[in-house]
Design a protein around this motif. Structure first.
Motif, PDB file in Angstrom:
ATOM      1  N   ALA A  58      39.752 -20.602 -33.586  1.00 15.59           N
ATOM      2  CA  ALA A  58      40.328 -21.500 -32.589  1.00 15.59           C
ATOM      3  C   ALA A  58      39.387 -21.640 -31.394  1.00 15.59           C
ATOM      4  CB  ALA A  58      41.677 -20.972 -32.140  1.00 15.59           C
ATOM      5  N   GLU A  59      38.778 -20.511 -30.987  1.00 15.65           N
ATOM      6  CA  GLU A  59      37.866 -20.582 -29.846  1.00 15.65           C
ATOM      7  C   GLU A  59      36.630 -21.407 -30.174  1.00 15.65           C
ATOM      8  OE1 GLU A  59      37.056 -16.760 -28.162  1.00 15.65           O
ATOM      9  OE2 GLU A  59      39.186 -16.328 -27.935  1.00 15.65           O
ATOM     10  N   LEU A  60      36.156 -21.248 -31.418  1.00 14.51           N
ATOM     11  CA  LEU A  60      34.996 -22.042 -31.830  1.00 14.51           C
ATOM     12  C   LEU A  60      35.330 -23.526 -31.831  1.00 14.51           C
ATOM     13  CD1 LEU A  60      33.369 -20.088 -34.757  1.00 14.51           C
ATOM     14  CD2 LEU A  60      32.192 -21.107 -32.831  1.00 14.51           C
ATOM     15  N   ALA A  61      36.550 -23.837 -32.287  1.00 15.13           N
ATOM     16  CA  ALA A  61      36.958 -25.240 -32.321  1.00 15.13           C
ATOM     17  C   ALA A  61      36.970 -25.809 -30.907  1.00 15.13           C
ATOM     18  CB  ALA A  61      38.327 -25.372 -32.963  1.00 15.13           C
ATOM     19  N   GLU A  62      37.399 -24.982 -29.951  1.00 11.24           N
ATOM     20  CA  GLU A  62      37.430 -25.426 -28.564  1.00 11.24           C
ATOM     21  C   GLU A  62      35.999 -25.644 -28.056  1.00 11.24           C
ATOM     22  OE1 GLU A  62      39.782 -22.824 -26.155  1.00 11.24           O
ATOM     23  OE2 GLU A  62      38.831 -23.601 -24.338  1.00 11.24           O
ATOM     24  N   MET A  63      35.127 -24.680 -28.414  1.00 11.17           N
ATOM     25  CA  MET A  63      33.730 -24.768 -28.018  1.00 11.17           C
ATOM     26  C   MET A  63      33.084 -26.043 -28.561  1.00 11.17           C
ATOM     27  SD  MET A  63      31.592 -21.326 -28.370  1.00 11.17           S
ATOM     28  CE  MET A  63      30.488 -21.949 -29.593  1.00 11.17           C
ATOM     29  N   ARG A  64      33.419 -26.343 -29.818  1.00 15.10           N
ATOM     30  CA  ARG A  64      32.853 -27.526 -30.462  1.00 15.10           C
ATOM     31  C   ARG A  64      33.143 -28.777 -29.639  1.00 15.10           C
ATOM     32  NH1 ARG A  64      36.378 -29.162 -35.287  1.00 15.10           N
ATOM     33  NH2 ARG A  64      37.745 -29.285 -33.490  1.00 15.10           N
ATOM     34  N   ASP A  65      34.356 -28.820 -29.048  1.00 14.15           N
ATOM     35  CA  ASP A  65      34.725 -30.012 -28.303  1.00 14.15           C
ATOM     36  C   ASP A  65      34.133 -30.037 -26.914  1.00 14.15           C
ATOM     37  OD1 ASP A  65      36.151 -30.658 -30.516  1.00 14.15           O
ATOM     38  OD2 ASP A  65      38.036 -29.813 -29.769  1.00 14.15           O
ATOM     39  N   THR A  66      33.791 -28.855 -26.355  1.00 13.17           N
ATOM     40  CA  THR A  66      33.282 -28.848 -24.986  1.00 13.17           C
ATOM     41  C   THR A  66      31.758 -28.871 -24.936  1.00 13.17           C
ATOM     42  OG1 THR A  66      33.527 -26.455 -25.021  1.00 13.17           O
ATOM     43  CG2 THR A  66      35.258 -27.702 -23.914  1.00 13.17           C
ATOM     44  N   ILE A  67      31.101 -28.319 -25.962  1.00 16.59           N
ATOM     45  CA  ILE A  67      29.643 -28.247 -25.923  1.00 16.59           C
ATOM     46  C   ILE A  67      29.053 -29.366 -26.754  1.00 16.59           C
ATOM     47  CG2 ILE A  67      27.631 -26.828 -26.396  1.00 16.59           C
ATOM     48  CD1 ILE A  67      29.387 -24.408 -26.006  1.00 16.59           C
ATOM     49  N   ASP A  68      28.201 -30.128 -26.122  1.00 14.72           N
ATOM     50  CA  ASP A  68      27.682 -31.318 -26.768  1.00 14.72           C
ATOM     51  C   ASP A  68      26.316 -31.023 -27.364  1.00 14.72           C
ATOM     52  OD1 ASP A  68      27.548 -33.934 -27.531  1.00 14.72           O
ATOM     53  OD2 ASP A  68      26.583 -34.565 -25.670  1.00 14.72           O
TER      54      ASP A  68
END
Ligand SMILES: Nc1ncnc2c1ncn2[C@@H]1O[C@H](COP(=O)(O)OP(=O)(O)O)[C@@H](O)[C@H]1O
Ligand SMILES: [Mg+2]
Lengths: 360, 305
Positions: free
Chosen positions: A174-184
């Motif tokens: 879940a944290e990685l999924a969040e990271m995916r959306d915030t880090i370009d």
């Protein structure tokens, strides 16, 4: 954040060719997941991209610039390893700042970056510890943090969650999924776990035996798999495969097997017009069955076992000799040992060529 | 209760024969030597006839310029050879730690010197150092240089014995370092490459620190050995010229056989023994400290889970 292109890249160890020449393009700022069973060459692909393995032939391009001869450090990437690969003799702060210190980034900036990433990953209180003093989950975060403090253009992950227990894995996912959306950034993620692949990937590349089987969005892979391998690999519980043959009767196309006969939906029927009386494999997702017999086409199944998973149950049923998994709501229980009639949502039927495995 | 007691004693019972042999073979000679060091003892006397002189031998040695000189030569020799051997051995290991063809044959070749008996090594080098027919001086002459007094000048003689020892014992450091190097976590090295470390930075920041525990034990082992060196120097220079290469073991053997002072020789041996015991304890203490640290780390990690 370059666009990455593999051009006829292959890899052999001695005389053993583990990856025949392949093409693969990873678009800028995409989260790409390489998924496939163990030993199919995912890590090898990733390590060639990282520069840890040489390419046997072909070339890798970052935005049209050939990079296969460059050292890892000249490729502007960060990587998270399966076994974390932390430096055992350095504390966490030193581990995370190693690349920055080598790059002679000013001290204040290093401290600022390390602290920001550490607090984002909830490891700020561990900065003075050595890796041996951390639990598996904490080490995993540190490995992640060590990659994130770097402002690399491309991030590579080689099964970063596979050494964690199921609960922690879910949380990190879940944290990685969040990271995916915030880090370009470009992210290339390797896993053998199709759930991880489906939840994380903007785009998924399915591999098997060194060959790329299919690439696409999670939805494309689920709804439009090109062959039985992809259809069986993506989705849980896995798709049911039944032998069958195509027949025409009373103006409609049917697919018929030992214990069933299902009418084909119009679009498949028109596509298959040119291939009558042909031996095929029928693919039915466990979710394509419904206990409501007024819907879809009826099929009689003998329920052998009911596996309770909470809200859902998976029924292991028999249809002649074939085993079929059926997903049902636990709220309407089905008794084991009984023969039940289910409705099959015929829109979701997939037909594959029996010999090649390709979807028709 | 009785049985439990007997069970607890069983291991000691099995150990007893070994312990007795140890006691006889090890403690008896050492005890004998310690006792002898308090005597004014001539080889023609039986030990019972020798006069007890207390600490006179020890005190006498502290004022004996020749003994102090040879103590100093020993320390200088050990320090110089071990330093050179560590640098060369570790350097070679770092250089040869790669998987290219023929490397294993090369590695085997490298450790050959260690397998030759020290006396033979001494003889070999003596021929090579020979002032007129030795390979070194012949080569120098054919190239038009002056010959070097390898074994007849004090400073050159010291250098010569150092070279012979380095030749023989660098392989020891080399194989231990290579083993340490090859057991390092491969992925940490890969992570360092990704993090942008050059080959040199990988050595300095990753490889050497991770090898350090093995290197320290290797260093202490080699140091202990270097203090006891005898044969090669005996054959090469027999301590000369003057006292320039007279290491302690040589002095001890000369004191006993030439000067016929068994008590004094025993006292010298004890000084050497004390030095070696200190080094050995340093090694044990280091190992203990490392173990304690690992245990503490593991415990901390478990508590944190
Ligand atoms: N260094 C190597 N030497 C020989 N074969 C290797 C080496 N590394 C990997 N392979 C082989 O290459 C294939 C792909 O390995 P890998 O990329 O690690 O698979 P995955 O990461 O998908 O599980 C495997 O069959 C493996 O045995
Ligand atoms: Mg792998």
């Amino acid at each position: 954040m370059p666009k990455i292109a593999f051009d006829q890249v292959s890899k052999s160890y001695g005389v053993v060719e583990v990856l025949p020449p392949f093409d693969l393009t990873l678009e800028d700022s995409e989260f790409t997941v390489l998924v496939g069973p163990s030993g199919c060459g995912k890590s090898t692909t990733l390590r060639m991209l990282a520069g840890l393995e040489t390419v046997t032939s072909g070339e890798i391009f970052f935005d049209d610039k050939p990079i296969s001869k460059l050292d890892p450090k000249e490729r502007d990437l960060a990587m998270v390893f399966q076994d974390y690969a932390l430096y055992p003799h350095m504390n966490i702060a030193k581990n995370m700042s190693f690349a920055l210190r080598l790059a002679r980034v000013p001290k204040a900036e290093i401290t600022e970056k390390v602290e920001r990433v550490a607090s984002m990953l909830n490891i700020a209180h561990l900065l003075d510890r050595k890796p041996a003093e951390l639990s598996g989950g904490q080490r995993q975060r540190v490995a992640m943090g060590r990659a994130l403090v770097r402002d690399a253009g491309t991030f590579l992950f080689d099964e970063p969650l596979s050494n964690l227990d199921a609960k922690l894995r879910g949380k990190m996912r879940a944290e990685l999924a969040e990271m995916r959306d915030t880090i370009d950034k470009n992210m290339v993620y390797v896993t053998h776990d199709q759930v991880e692949a489906m939840t994380l990937g903007d785009r998924i590349v399915v591999m098997s035996d060194g060959l790329i089987q299919q690439q696409g969005t999670p939805e494309q892979l689920f709804k439009e798999p090109v062959n039985t391998f992809v259809a069986g690999f993506i989705g849980a519980p896995t798709m049911n495969f039944l032998d069958g043959e195509l027949v025409e009767e009373g103006g409609t196309q049917w697919v018929r097997g030992d214990c069933y006969a299902l009418p084909l939906p119009a679009d498949i029927a028109t596509r298959l017009q040119s291939a009558p009386d042909r031996a095929v494999t029928v693919g039915l997702r466990p979710s394509s069955f419904t206990p409501d017999t007024t819907q879809g086409a009826p099929i009689e199944l003998k329920v052998v076992v009911s596996e309770y998973l909470g809200a859902q149950s998976v029924l292991v049923t028999h249809c002649g000799d074939a085993e079929i998994l059926v997903e049902t709501q636990s709220a309407s229980p089905v008794r084991s040992g009984t023969v039940q009639t289910f409705g099959v949502l015929t829109d979701e039927i997939m037909i594959f060529d029996k010999t090649s495995g390709l979807r028709l | 209760m009785q049985i439990a007691n007997a069970n607890r004693l069983t291991p000691y019972l099995f150990l007893a024969p070994a312990a007795v042999i140890m006691a006889v073979a090890l403690l008896y000679p050492i005890g004998y030597m310690i006792y002898a060091s308090f005597l004014d003892w001539n080889p023609s006397q039986r030990i019972g006839e020798a006069e007890f002189v207390g600490l006179r031998n020890y005190i006498g040695l502290l004022n004996d310029a020749a003994f102090l000189e040879s103590f100093w030569v020993t320390i200088k020799f050990a320090a110089v050879v071990v330093t050179i051997e560590m640098v060369l051995g570790v350097g070679l290991a770092l250089l040869l730690d790669r998987n290219i063809r023929g490397m294993s044959a090369l590695r085997t070749l490298f450790i050959l010197p260690m397998m030759i008996a020290p006396i033979v090594v001494g003889l070999m080098w003596r021929y090579m150092y020979h002032p007129s027919v030795g390979i070194f001086n012949k080569t120098l002459k054919s190239l038009g240089f002056d010959p070097i007094p390898w074994l007849s000048d004090g400073n050159w003689a010291f250098a010569s014995v150092v070279i012979a020892d380095v030749w023989q014992w660098t392989p020891f450091i080399f194989i231990l370092s290579l083993a340490a190097l090859q057991s390092l976590p491969q992925s940490a090295m890969e992570a360092a490459r990704i993090d942008g470390a050059t080959g040199w930075q990988q050595i300095v920041y990753i490889k050497l620190p991770l090898m350090m525990p093995v290197l320290i034990v290797t260093l202490l082992l080699r140091l202990i050995d270097a203090f006891k060196v005898l044969e090669v120097i005996l054959v090469l220079t027999n301590g000369g010229p003057g006292l320039s290469t007279e290491i302690l073991s040589l002095r001890i053997s000369r004191t006993a056989s030439e000067f016929r002072e068994l008590g004094e020789a025993a006292a010298m041996s004890n000084y050497l023994l004390i030095l070696l015991v200190i080094l050995t304890f340093a090694m044990f203490a280091y190992n203990k400290a490392v173990e304690a640290r690992t245990a503490r780390l593991r415990k901390a990690a478990e508590e944190d889970l």
